[in-house]
Design a protein around this motif. Sequence first.
Motif, short mmCIF file in Angstrom:
data_model
loop_
_atom_site.label_atom_id
_atom_site.label_comp_id
_atom_site.label_asym_id
_atom_site.label_seq_id
_atom_site.Cartn_x
_atom_site.Cartn_y
_atom_site.Cartn_z
N ASP A 48 -3.82 -1.43 -5.78
CA ASP A 48 -3.35 -2.20 -4.63
C ASP A 48 -4.16 -3.50 -4.59
OD1 ASP A 48 -2.65 -3.04 -2.09
OD2 ASP A 48 -3.13 -1.16 -1.09
N THR A 102 0.84 -1.21 0.00
CA THR A 102 0.00 0.00 0.00
C THR A 102 0.88 1.26 0.00
OG1 THR A 102 -1.66 -1.27 1.18
CG2 THR A 102 -1.95 1.11 1.20
N THR A 103 1.95 1.22 0.76
CA THR A 103 2.92 2.34 0.79
C THR A 103 3.53 2.53 -0.59
OG1 THR A 103 3.44 1.81 3.06
CG2 THR A 103 5.05 3.15 1.90
N ALA A 134 -5.37 6.00 -8.62
CA ALA A 134 -4.92 5.01 -7.64
C ALA A 134 -6.14 4.39 -7.00
CB ALA A 134 -4.06 5.69 -6.59
N THR A 135 -6.15 3.09 -6.90
CA THR A 135 -7.34 2.42 -6.39
C THR A 135 -6.93 1.14 -5.67
OG1 THR A 135 -9.54 1.68 -7.06
CG2 THR A 135 -7.78 1.33 -8.65
N ARG A 136 -7.90 0.45 -5.07
CA ARG A 136 -7.55 -0.73 -4.28
C ARG A 136 -8.64 -1.80 -4.39
NH1 ARG A 136 -9.15 0.10 2.06
NH2 ARG A 136 -11.34 0.53 1.73
N ALA A 159 2.35 1.60 -3.51
CA ALA A 159 1.33 2.07 -4.47
C ALA A 159 1.16 3.58 -4.31
CB ALA A 159 0.01 1.34 -4.25
N ALA A 160 1.14 4.06 -3.07
CA ALA A 160 0.96 5.50 -2.82
C ALA A 160 2.18 6.29 -3.31
CB ALA A 160 0.74 5.74 -1.33
N ARG A 165 2.08 6.44 -7.11
CA ARG A 165 1.03 7.37 -7.56
C ARG A 165 1.52 8.81 -7.45
NH1 ARG A 165 -2.13 11.17 -6.48
NH2 ARG A 165 -1.13 11.33 -4.44
N ALA A 166 2.13 9.13 -6.30
CA ALA A 166 2.60 10.50 -6.07
C ALA A 166 3.68 10.88 -7.08
CB ALA A 166 3.14 10.62 -4.65
#
Length: 198
Positions: free
Chosen positions: A90, A14-15, A33-35, A17-18, A21-22
């Motif tokens: 994610d 998750t980290t 960005a999605t999960r 993916a973030a 995205r950034a």
Amino acid sequence: MFVTFEGLDGSGKTTQAALLRARLAAEGESVVATREPGGTELGERIRDLVLHGGHVAPWAEALLYAASRAQHVEEVIRPALERGASVVCDRYVDSSVAYQGGARGLGMNRVLELNLAAVGGLMPHRTFLLVFDPAAVRTRLGSDHDRIEREDVDFYARVAAAYRELADRFSKRIVVLDGARPAHELAEEVYGALREGS
Ligand code: TYD
């Protein structure tokens, strides 16, 4: 570009993916960005059913995740890709193949087939699999566990083995990363691998 992150609970996906995205957004790229499970209103309701309810039969579990995914692809992922955005997700199909197909024993091929039908064959261009010792899942997770996170170490060992099998089978798509390494190093590797591959 459609990118997914996979791994055991607590793997740091998750980290990553973030962070990805950034970075893409900072470069001016349009990125969604999605999960999973979730990503849509129906998906979030399914997420609640499957993670915060009582016992769910293994095939019901596989079908609920697949239902959430079908909605997610139709409502979010495919439209984003069609308008030229990148999608960073994610968890995706590999999670179901590893958790339901492998660890729950439904059969990796059967769960893959079910999911390919649900998503109309849409698979990621690149998948980053963060691996670490399944015995460490307990210590990496906080104290607030959902239904699946309450599983024992044998369950997580089966998930890890299934992920390894997927990584061997789909070695062009799946990039395996050592989840024990610092997040900023992993983020560099993810970014580099994407730039190399594009
Ligand atoms: P996740 O959102 O990664 O966990 P959290 O945000 O709570 O840290 O995933 C929720 C749980 O659902 C996780 O234990 C893995 C499980 N899962 C499956 O078993 N199959 C699937 O297809 C997906 C997407 C998740």
